[in-house]
Design a protein around this motif. Structure first.
Motif, PDB file in Angstrom:
ATOM      1  N   UNK A 184       2.894  -1.948  -7.048  1.00 17.31           N
ATOM      2  CA  UNK A 184       2.344  -2.664  -8.481  1.00 17.31           C
ATOM      3  C   UNK A 184       1.805  -4.285  -8.178  1.00 17.31           C
ATOM      4  N   UNK A 185       1.773  -4.553  -6.706  1.00 14.99           N
ATOM      5  CA  UNK A 185       1.179  -5.870  -6.535  1.00 14.99           C
ATOM      6  C   UNK A 185       0.553  -5.842  -4.838  1.00 14.99           C
TER       7      UNK A 185
ATOM      8  N   UNK B  28      11.496   0.818  -8.610  1.00 12.73           N
ATOM      9  CA  UNK B  28      12.262   0.582  -7.317  1.00 12.73           C
ATOM     10  C   UNK B  28      11.984  -0.800  -7.085  1.00 12.73           C
ATOM     11  N   UNK B  29      12.633  -1.509  -6.552  1.00 13.50           N
ATOM     12  CA  UNK B  29      12.465  -2.922  -6.351  1.00 13.50           C
ATOM     13  C   UNK B  29      13.074  -3.194  -4.788  1.00 13.50           C
ATOM     14  N   UNK B  30      12.193  -3.168  -3.600  1.00 12.40           N
ATOM     15  CA  UNK B  30      12.815  -3.479  -2.451  1.00 12.40           C
ATOM     16  C   UNK B  30      13.537  -4.762  -2.390  1.00 12.40           C
TER      17      UNK B  30
ATOM     18  N   UNK C 204       6.082 -11.308  -0.597  1.00 12.23           N
ATOM     19  CA  UNK C 204       6.815 -12.689  -0.648  1.00 12.23           C
ATOM     20  C   UNK C 204       8.159 -12.661   0.221  1.00 12.23           C
ATOM     21  N   UNK C 205       8.747 -13.789   0.260  1.00 10.86           N
ATOM     22  CA  UNK C 205      10.012 -13.658   0.759  1.00 10.86           C
ATOM     23  C   UNK C 205      11.000 -13.282  -0.018  1.00 10.86           C
ATOM     24  N   UNK C 206      12.332 -12.541   0.632  1.00  7.59           N
ATOM     25  CA  UNK C 206      13.377 -12.032  -0.371  1.00  7.59           C
ATOM     26  C   UNK C 206      13.992 -12.970  -1.081  1.00  7.59           C
TER      27      UNK C 206
ATOM     28  N   UNK D 222       6.589  -4.554  -5.781  1.00  4.93           N
ATOM     29  CA  UNK D 222       6.855  -5.153  -4.474  1.00  4.93           C
ATOM     30  C   UNK D 222       7.501  -6.571  -4.692  1.00  4.93           C
ATOM     31  N   UNK D 223       7.554  -7.452  -3.610  1.00  6.95           N
ATOM     32  CA  UNK D 223       8.811  -8.595  -3.930  1.00  6.95           C
ATOM     33  C   UNK D 223       8.240  -9.631  -4.669  1.00  6.95           C
TER      34      UNK D 223
END
Length: 271
Positions: free
Chosen positions: A13-14, A247-249, A18-20, A218-219
């Motif tokens: 979806x993106x 789902x979120x990594x 980006x950084x965690x 995504x992040x």
């Protein structure tokens, strides 16, 4: 007996990483509670719009003069007013409570718009005029439509844009936006929740039934969105689905929403 098929749609979806960002469990719960509340508000408004416009279309006199609609919350009631095609009169008003499918009150007498309705009409018209600007990247996929939900927000307005579908076996996740405007309707900030439309099929050509739906963020967009919840609540009652997940990594887990329980939780695994 129809074959039951469980499908998991893992969709991006993106476009950017980006950084965690680290969140505590308390921060995640607070964020999810806020998102769920916003999603429920969006649903209550769009539910009223859906059923009111259906009723208006079924009335030959109203349908012949149909010029659009406005939906807003008034205390514990959600109202949808149908505008005359000249857009200077209200020709029908429907009031809903508790997300019901039938209005608790109908008023089919013509009247002038009140000040709140005039403001909403002007805001929506101005927002729609700005959405054609290429910088906002607002598109309408073939076979779908866009719906705008406008909500007063402090001294500004939130204008959510969600995708709608007339097909009974599709839940149109994605292609959703948020535009914050000033009180005159000028866009001052905007956000695109998903990079594209995620048309989730709820039945299969050979008669199979989808019993699970998941898409991935995504992040850059780690949380489930209020538009995800609103869209699911609108379409899930026409399917065998009761819940879906994102789902979120970044959060290392799933956010699972169940519309019958109105529950939103984070889980390490999808259960």
């Amino acid at each position: 007996m129809k074959r039951i098929i469980s499908l998991t749609f893992i969709l991006v979806s993106s476009l950017f990483l980006a950084q965690n960002t680290k969140y505590t469990d308390a921060e995640i719960k607070k964020k999810l509670d806020s998102i769920k509340a916003e999603g429920n508000l969006l649903f209550s408004l769009e539910n009223s719009s859906w059923h009111s416009t259906d009723l208006a279309r079924e009335n030959k006199k109203i349908n012949g003069n149909f010029g659009g609609y406005l939906t807003y919350k008034n205390n514990d009631t959600v109202k949808t007013v149908i505008l005359h095609k000249d857009r200077n009169l209200v020709i029908a008003e429907y009031s809903f409570t508790n997300n019901s499918k039938k209005p608790i009150k109908e008023n089919l007498y013509q009247r002038n718009l009140n000040s709140n309705e005039n403001n909403l009409k002007n805001i929506r018209s101005k927002v729609i005029a700005q959405l054609s600007d290429p910088k906002y990247e607002v598109g309408v996929p073939n076979g779908f439509n866009l719906n705008i939900i406008t909500i007063p927000f402090e001294e500004s307005y939130k204008n959510y844009v969600i995708t709608g579908s007339s097909e009974a076996n599709v839940i149109p996740f994605g292609n959703d936006y948020l535009f914050i405007t000033d009180k005159e309707g000028n866009i001052i900030s905007n956000k695109k929740f998903h990079s594209r439309l995620i048309p989730t099929m709820t039945s299969m050509p050979e008669g199979g039934i989808v019993t699970m739906s998941t898409h991935s963020h995504l992040k850059t967009n780690p949380f489930i969105s209020a538009t995800d919840i609103c869209t699911f609540k609108l379409y899930a009652p026409f399917t065998k689905l009761e819940e879906f997940s994102v789902y979120s990594p970044s959060l290392d887990g799933y956010m699972i929403y169940n519309y019958k329980k109105d529950s939103l939780i984070k889980s390490k695994d999808f259960k």
